[in-house]
Design an enzyme around this catalytic site. Structure first.
Site, PDB file in Angstrom:
ATOM      1  N   GLY A  46       0.837  -1.188   0.000  1.00 29.40           N
ATOM      2  CA  GLY A  46       0.000   0.000   0.000  1.00 29.40           C
ATOM      3  C   GLY A  46       0.872   1.238   0.000  1.00 29.40           C
ATOM      4  O   GLY A  46       2.017   1.195   0.462  1.00 29.40           O
ATOM      5  N   GLN A  51       2.826   9.968   1.359  1.00 26.45           N
ATOM      6  CA  GLN A  51       4.118   9.283   1.419  1.00 26.45           C
ATOM      7  C   GLN A  51       5.010   9.609   0.221  1.00 26.45           C
ATOM      8  O   GLN A  51       6.187   9.273   0.223  1.00 26.45           O
ATOM      9  CB  GLN A  51       3.921   7.773   1.492  1.00 26.45           C
ATOM     10  CG  GLN A  51       3.302   7.313   2.797  1.00 26.45           C
ATOM     11  CD  GLN A  51       3.152   5.816   2.818  1.00 26.45           C
ATOM     12  OE1 GLN A  51       2.156   5.285   2.330  1.00 26.45           O
ATOM     13  NE2 GLN A  51       4.152   5.133   3.368  1.00 26.45           N
ATOM     14  N   CYS A  99       5.889   0.100   7.515  1.00 25.34           N
ATOM     15  CA  CYS A  99       5.497   1.244   6.690  1.00 25.34           C
ATOM     16  C   CYS A  99       6.694   1.663   5.850  1.00 25.34           C
ATOM     17  O   CYS A  99       7.810   1.737   6.359  1.00 25.34           O
ATOM     18  CB  CYS A  99       5.043   2.386   7.596  1.00 25.34           C
ATOM     19  SG  CYS A  99       4.548   3.879   6.714  1.00 25.34           S
ATOM     20  N   LEU A 100       6.455   1.954   4.573  1.00 26.56           N
ATOM     21  CA  LEU A 100       7.556   2.360   3.699  1.00 26.56           C
ATOM     22  C   LEU A 100       8.200   3.666   4.151  1.00 26.56           C
ATOM     23  O   LEU A 100       9.372   3.911   3.880  1.00 26.56           O
ATOM     24  CB  LEU A 100       7.057   2.481   2.251  1.00 26.56           C
ATOM     25  CG  LEU A 100       6.530   1.184   1.636  1.00 26.56           C
ATOM     26  CD1 LEU A 100       6.000   1.441   0.227  1.00 26.56           C
ATOM     27  CD2 LEU A 100       7.587   0.105   1.626  1.00 26.56           C
ATOM     28  N   HIS A 141      -4.642   1.055   7.251  1.00 28.67           N
ATOM     29  CA  HIS A 141      -3.288   1.606   7.389  1.00 28.67           C
ATOM     30  C   HIS A 141      -3.107   2.784   6.433  1.00 28.67           C
ATOM     31  O   HIS A 141      -2.633   3.851   6.824  1.00 28.67           O
ATOM     32  CB  HIS A 141      -2.250   0.505   7.118  1.00 28.67           C
ATOM     33  CG  HIS A 141      -0.837   0.975   7.195  1.00 28.67           C
ATOM     34  ND1 HIS A 141      -0.005   0.650   8.236  1.00 28.67           N
ATOM     35  CD2 HIS A 141      -0.095   1.742   6.348  1.00 28.67           C
ATOM     36  CE1 HIS A 141       1.198   1.205   8.033  1.00 28.67           C
ATOM     37  NE2 HIS A 141       1.159   1.871   6.892  1.00 28.67           N
ATOM     38  N   GLU A 142      -3.488   2.587   5.164  1.00 29.21           N
ATOM     39  CA  GLU A 142      -3.325   3.652   4.170  1.00 29.21           C
ATOM     40  C   GLU A 142      -4.288   4.810   4.430  1.00 29.21           C
ATOM     41  O   GLU A 142      -3.931   5.977   4.248  1.00 29.21           O
ATOM     42  CB  GLU A 142      -3.498   3.104   2.753  1.00 29.21           C
ATOM     43  CG  GLU A 142      -2.478   2.040   2.365  1.00 29.21           C
ATOM     44  CD  GLU A 142      -1.029   2.435   2.640  1.00 29.21           C
ATOM     45  OE1 GLU A 142      -0.663   3.624   2.489  1.00 29.21           O
ATOM     46  OE2 GLU A 142      -0.245   1.543   3.026  1.00 29.21           O
ATOM     47  N   HIS A 145      -2.920   7.246   6.763  1.00 27.54           N
ATOM     48  CA  HIS A 145      -1.973   8.193   6.146  1.00 27.54           C
ATOM     49  C   HIS A 145      -2.676   9.447   5.637  1.00 27.54           C
ATOM     50  O   HIS A 145      -2.164  10.552   5.798  1.00 27.54           O
ATOM     51  CB  HIS A 145      -1.214   7.542   4.990  1.00 27.54           C
ATOM     52  CG  HIS A 145      -0.023   6.759   5.414  1.00 27.54           C
ATOM     53  ND1 HIS A 145       1.061   7.311   6.057  1.00 27.54           N
ATOM     54  CD2 HIS A 145       0.269   5.442   5.280  1.00 27.54           C
ATOM     55  CE1 HIS A 145       1.965   6.389   6.305  1.00 27.54           C
ATOM     56  NE2 HIS A 145       1.501   5.230   5.848  1.00 27.54           N
TER      57      HIS A 145
END
Length: 190
Positions: A46, A51, A99-100, A141-142, A145
């Site tokens: 994701g 991000q 998380c990226l 999760h996304e 963000h």
């Protein structure tokens, strides 16, 4: 085109993202494809627009990698534009999330098992759907963000304190990653 991923500590990750209109982004499909390319290049499932430095209500997910555990996820790849979470229900369950934007940190996070969400896809078609299990988790999760929240916000105060140095190091670029990132507190010229 792959975007650099914004690291922990950048204010864009803490800002509630803005809704977008179709006429503002006539090339939305290209942006969505670039986000997928960026996500795949970083081995993610994701990626949200904040991000990659864009404070807009857009995120992409591809949870087909979890199809072994849940065959319904075999071709689960979606873009979510102007998403609104309508419901989060069911039992909370823990999963070790990463998380990226926060590389090298993984923690158990509790989330509800079922969600109902309203969103537009990259063709500006409206959807109101219910998701469960891993699909619901990745979407939550996304979604966090675009609300300016990170998975680390869901950790206990003690756990957050124990991670402080690692998080500070990430914001300074003191982390080994295989994908391009922008670090908010990195010293120039390094």
């Amino acid at each position: 085109m792959k975007f650099p991923i914004i690291a922990y500590g950048d204010p864009v990750l803490r800002r509630k993202a803005t809704a977008i209109e179709p006429d503002e982004y006539p090339h939305i499909k290209e942006l969505v494809e670039n986000m997928y390319e960026t996500m795949y290049g970083a081995h993610g499932v994701g990626l949200a627009a904040p991000q990659v430095g864009l404070s807009m209500r857009l995120f992409v997910v591809d949870v087909s990698t979890f199809a072994d555990e849940d065959p319904k996820l075999k071709d689960f790849k979606r873009a979510f534009i102007n998403a609104t979470m309508l419901e989060e229900t069911g039992e909370e369950w823990a999963f070790n999330e990463g998380c990226l934007s926060i590389p090298d940190i993984r923690e158990d996070v509790y989330r509800k098992s079922d969600i109902k969400i309203s969103y537009y896809d990259e063709n500006w078609k409206h959807h109101e759907e219910t998701f469960s299990g891993m699909a619901a988790r990745v979407i939550q999760h996304e979604y966090d963000h675009i609300e300016g929240k990170l998975f680390t916000d869901k950790l206990s105060p003690l756990r957050k304190r124990l991670l402080e140095k690692k998080l500070t190091d990430i914001s300074k670029g003191i982390v080994d990653v295989e994908y391009k990132m922008k670090f908010p507190a990195a010293k120039k010229g390094r």
